[in-house]
Design a protein around this motif. Structure first.
Motif, PDB file in Angstrom:
ATOM      1  N   LEU A  65       0.808  -1.231   0.000  1.00 54.04           N
ATOM      2  CA  LEU A  65       0.000   0.000   0.000  1.00 54.04           C
ATOM      3  C   LEU A  65       0.836   1.273   0.000  1.00 54.04           C
ATOM      4  N   GLY A  66       1.959   1.249   0.706  1.00 52.25           N
ATOM      5  CA  GLY A  66       2.732   2.488   0.826  1.00 52.25           C
ATOM      6  C   GLY A  66       4.075   2.225   1.466  1.00 52.25           C
ATOM      7  N   PRO A  67       4.887   3.290   1.635  1.00 48.11           N
ATOM      8  CA  PRO A  67       6.219   3.095   2.219  1.00 48.11           C
ATOM      9  C   PRO A  67       6.139   2.661   3.684  1.00 48.11           C
ATOM     10  N   VAL A  68       7.075   1.774   4.061  1.00 48.34           N
ATOM     11  CA  VAL A  68       7.111   1.226   5.418  1.00 48.34           C
ATOM     12  C   VAL A  68       8.467   1.549   6.035  1.00 48.34           C
ATOM     13  N   LEU A  69       8.455   2.034   7.266  1.00 48.56           N
ATOM     14  CA  LEU A  69       9.706   2.254   8.011  1.00 48.56           C
ATOM     15  C   LEU A  69       9.670   1.336   9.222  1.00 48.56           C
ATOM     16  N   LYS A  70      10.649   0.406   9.311  1.00 46.03           N
ATOM     17  CA  LYS A  70      10.702  -0.482  10.477  1.00 46.03           C
ATOM     18  C   LYS A  70      11.750   0.043  11.439  1.00 46.03           C
ATOM     19  N   LEU A  71      11.369   0.210  12.678  1.00 44.71           N
ATOM     20  CA  LEU A  71      12.302   0.722  13.684  1.00 44.71           C
ATOM     21  C   LEU A  71      12.560  -0.360  14.725  1.00 44.71           C
ATOM     22  N   PRO A  72      13.783  -0.360  15.305  1.00 44.09           N
ATOM     23  CA  PRO A  72      14.118  -1.429  16.252  1.00 44.09           C
ATOM     24  C   PRO A  72      13.172  -1.473  17.446  1.00 44.09           C
ATOM     25  N   ALA A  73      12.909  -2.693  17.947  1.00 43.04           N
ATOM     26  CA  ALA A  73      12.060  -2.841  19.141  1.00 43.04           C
ATOM     27  C   ALA A  73      12.806  -2.308  20.356  1.00 43.04           C
ATOM     28  N   GLY A  74      12.060  -1.762  21.300  1.00 44.50           N
ATOM     29  CA  GLY A  74      12.667  -1.400  22.590  1.00 44.50           C
ATOM     30  C   GLY A  74      12.556   0.078  22.905  1.00 44.50           C
ATOM     31  N   GLY A  84      14.211  11.605  14.175  1.00 45.33           N
ATOM     32  CA  GLY A  84      14.824  12.133  12.944  1.00 45.33           C
ATOM     33  C   GLY A  84      14.648  11.159  11.793  1.00 45.33           C
ATOM     34  N   SER A  85      14.737   9.857  12.088  1.00 41.75           N
ATOM     35  CA  SER A  85      14.598   8.916  10.956  1.00 41.75           C
ATOM     36  C   SER A  85      13.166   8.918  10.425  1.00 41.75           C
ATOM     37  N   ILE A  86      12.182   9.211  11.293  1.00 43.51           N
ATOM     38  CA  ILE A  86      10.796   9.335  10.793  1.00 43.51           C
ATOM     39  C   ILE A  86      10.680  10.568   9.892  1.00 43.51           C
TER      40      ILE A  86
END
Ligand SMILES: NC(=O)c1ccc[n+]([C@@H]2O[C@H](COP(=O)([O-])OP(=O)(O)OC[C@H]3O[C@@H](n4cnc5c(N)ncnc54)[C@H](O)[C@@H]3O)[C@@H](O)[C@H]2O)c1
Length: 366
Positions: A65-74, A84-86
């Motif tokens: 559907l669209g771009p996905v940003l995966k960020l580390p758990a925790g 900043g990465s968002i």
């Protein structure tokens, strides 16, 4: 068939929004995003990588559907750097004021993604997709978003309400039991502070789990309770009662979390012990009976949450941690107690000696 079983409207005037709850509420995420995209509005998905690893099928649907940003758990992800990465992710995908973020994860991603939405282009719309029990019953309701800085947790953030919340209890089937139980501490807290019937319902049920038929209704009741408290005091400005009541067990619990060293207790585990201590304080102040305290201990213990300090901790370290807590008001320790099970109140002042006695009773050492 509708993709949700039950819903709650969080009533905040212009910023009101619905919370949809059900075993398959993730279908609502796909439907809503598809509709927005068909109206030429961009949708981006900020995901907890731990969740994504467990729910690959749903994640691949989002990716289509669209771009996905995966960020580390925790918890360390709730940082300036990941904020900043968002921003970089949104800018790289040329998101504008008409675009949407979906924050998909537990309280960490909800708080961080929500703050990203609150600040990118001075605020864009977002949806919460909570994937832990804690985020379904607590952090996705109320509009508090933010990050941690080295001086402390949640010190930077904004009040920013989502457009809606999709709580899919189906996601909870992959949540580790320790995380589920940690979320139960907040469920028990809501019963203690506002709803005796909920507390008694929890006492009467077997142990709740992801697939329990009563879970969607219990999540709804928790959202109603938190929404009602937030509604009456959205920005935590009431001089007594109000949003501060949600801190039941938290002055003790945060001290336990802090004095034990972050990571030793999960947040909900420290709150479980904090609830026991808050019940004891209510007994010592003459409000509730010993039997009531034992009921709290039994319910907290049923979810394998600690009802005594796991390792002996020093009273001095706990008292120091309480004095550093942001709930200290003009030098006075502030606690929330119960007049009875289901009715909380803010206690204006508690003598430090009484606090020490309670800490010792539940395993702290002098
Ligand atoms: N905004 C608020 O009002 C509010 C209220 C309470 C707590 N909080 C914040 O919430 C955060 C804690 O949230 P949390 O307890 O949800 O922790 P979390 O977001 O760290 O998630 C806990 C763990 O569960 C994993 N996970 C998430 N969903 C999963 C799933 N469905 N299956 C398998 N694994 C899954 C994650 O990878 C992570 O390791 C804290 O930062 C706290 O400050 C905010």
């Amino acid at each position: 068939m509708s993709w949700y079983e039950t819903s709650v409207e969080v009533d905040l005037g212009e910023r009101s929004y619905p919370i949809w709850i059900g075993r398959e509420a993730e279908a609502g995420v796909l439907e809503t995003a598809s509709k927005l995209i068909s109206e030429n509005r961009k949708c981006g998905f900020v995901l907890d990588a731990g969740f994504a690893a467990q729910q690959a099928e749903f994640v691949s649907k989002l990716e289509s559907l669209g771009p996905v940003l995966k960020l580390p758990a925790g918890e360390t992800t709730k940082s300036l750097q990941e904020l900043g990465s968002i921003f970089d992710f949104l800018a790289a995908n040329t998101f504008d004021r008409s675009s949407f973020i979906f924050a998909v994860g537990g309280g960490v991603i909800g708080d961080l993604g929500g703050f990203g939405a609150a600040s990118y282009l001075r605020g864009i719309d977002f949806y919460q997709v909570p994937t832990t029990l804690l985020s379904m019953v607590d952090s996705s309701v109320g509009g508090k978003t933010g990050i941690n800085i080295s001086a402390g947790k949640n010190l930077v953030g904004a009040f920013w309400q989502p457009q809606g919340v999709f709580s899919s209890t189906g996601f909870l089937t992959t949540l580790p039991e320790r995380d589920f139980n940690s979320g139960m501490a907040e469920v028990i807290k809501h019963g203690m502070l506002n709803d005796r019937a909920l507390f008694e319902q929890l006492e009467s049920l077997d142990v709740l789990h992801a697939e329990h038929a009563e879970l969607p209704g219990i999540i709804r009741r928790n959202c109603e309770i938190k929404a009602a408290v937030v509604n009456a005091d959205e920005k935590e400005q009431a001089s007594s009662g109000g949003r501060a009541l949600l801190n039941l067990g938290h002055t003790f619990g945060h001290a336990v979390e802090n004095a034990a060293g972050y990571g030793e207790y999960m947040h909900g585990e420290a709150i479980g012990l904090g609830l026991v201590m808050a019940a004891e304080l209510s007994l010592r102040l003459g409000n509730i009976s010993e039997d009531d305290v034992n009921r709290v201990i039994a319910l907290v213990g049923r979810y394998s949450l600690p009802t005594r300090c796991v390792e002996p901790m020093s009273v001095a370290a706990l008292m120091d941690a309480m004095r550093r807590d942001k709930k200290v008001h003009r030098g006075t320790l502030r606690f929330v107690g119960m007049k009875s099970i289901g009715q909380a109140y803010t206690i204006p002042e508690v003598a430090p000696d009484l606090v020490s006695e309670i800490l010792v009773k539940y395993g702290a050492v002098e």
